[in-house]
Design a protein around this motif. Structure first.
Motif, short mmCIF file in Angstrom:
data_model
loop_
_atom_site.label_atom_id
_atom_site.label_comp_id
_atom_site.label_asym_id
_atom_site.label_seq_id
_atom_site.Cartn_x
_atom_site.Cartn_y
_atom_site.Cartn_z
N GLU A 1 41.11 24.66 44.38
CA GLU A 1 41.05 24.95 43.29
C GLU A 1 40.13 26.58 43.30
OE1 GLU A 1 36.95 22.87 42.03
OE2 GLU A 1 37.93 20.89 42.12
N PRO A 2 39.93 27.01 42.48
CA PRO A 2 39.58 28.73 42.23
C PRO A 2 38.33 28.96 42.88
CG PRO A 2 40.39 28.44 40.39
CD PRO A 2 40.16 27.51 40.98
N LYS A 3 38.64 29.89 44.56
CA LYS A 3 37.40 29.61 45.25
C LYS A 3 36.88 31.64 44.85
CE LYS A 3 37.76 26.26 47.06
NZ LYS A 3 36.04 24.82 46.52
N PHE A 4 35.49 31.32 45.04
CA PHE A 4 35.31 33.13 44.69
C PHE A 4 34.44 33.16 46.23
CE2 PHE A 4 32.67 31.41 41.36
CZ PHE A 4 31.45 31.30 42.33
N GLU A 5 34.08 34.77 46.55
CA GLU A 5 32.69 34.76 47.51
C GLU A 5 32.19 36.26 46.78
OE1 GLU A 5 34.96 38.21 50.23
OE2 GLU A 5 34.76 35.67 51.22
N LYS A 6 31.32 36.16 46.43
CA LYS A 6 29.87 37.31 45.83
C LYS A 6 30.15 38.61 46.80
CE LYS A 6 28.50 34.64 42.33
NZ LYS A 6 27.24 34.50 42.24
N THR A 7 30.36 39.43 46.50
CA THR A 7 30.51 40.88 47.03
C THR A 7 29.28 41.79 47.62
OG1 THR A 7 31.59 42.02 45.70
CG2 THR A 7 33.42 41.06 46.33
N TYR A 8 28.56 41.25 46.79
CA TYR A 8 27.27 41.82 48.09
C TYR A 8 26.82 41.27 48.79
CZ TYR A 8 25.32 38.87 43.94
OH TYR A 8 25.01 37.92 43.11
#
Length: 151
Positions: free
Chosen positions: A125-132
């Motif tokens: 599944e798509p994974k994302f990370e917060k960049t702040y």
């Protein structure tokens, strides 16, 4: 599996959408009349017939769904791709106990369709990370998800 059609979320999709999840939402652009697609992670399935989304109060989606409530959410989960369509309304102009100026959109689900192409299953599944700031992101995500649950 491909093209399975339901009128509500399956139990697996319900559970998948009770945590922050990457989805896209397509609305009808209020100015151009064509499709407008946005990525969203603050989504919560309150039950098998209802999705809630938190969006910036200045989001174009608010005007779009106010003029044309039909929308479609695309979610990748449970090894497939699903389109969840229904009618969206602005349930709350402002979410309480959240430091950002967010509105609550609510979708009444009319159709859930497995749109994965024939003979395939997704393995990731798509994974994302917060960049702040990671700590700030966790705190904000928890505040928004709690607001979606209690609204």
């Amino acid at each position: 599996m491909g093209n399975r059609l339901e009128t509500s979320l399956t139990e697996d999709l319900l559970h998948a959408l009770q945590e922050e999840h990457y989805v896209t939402i397509a609305t009808v652009d209020a100015e151009k009349g064509g499709p407008s697609v946005s990525a969203v992670s603050w989504i919560y399935a309150s039950d098998e017939k209802t999705l809630r989304l938190a969006v910036d109060q200045k989001s174009r989606m608010i005007r779009n769904v106010s003029e044309e409530p039909q929308a479609a959410v695309t979610v990748i989960a449970e090894g497939s791709t699903y389109t969840i369509s229904g009618r969206v309304k602005v349930k709350k102009e402002s979410l309480e106990k959240v430091p950002l100026k967010l509105s609550l959109l609510e979708m009444g689900i009319q159709e859930v369709k497995d749109v994965m192409f024939y003979g395939a299953r997704l393995t990731n599944e798509p994974k994302f990370e917060k960049t702040y700031d990671e700590e700030a992101a966790v705190k904000l995500d928890n505040q928004v998800m709690e607001a979606l649950k209690r609204s």
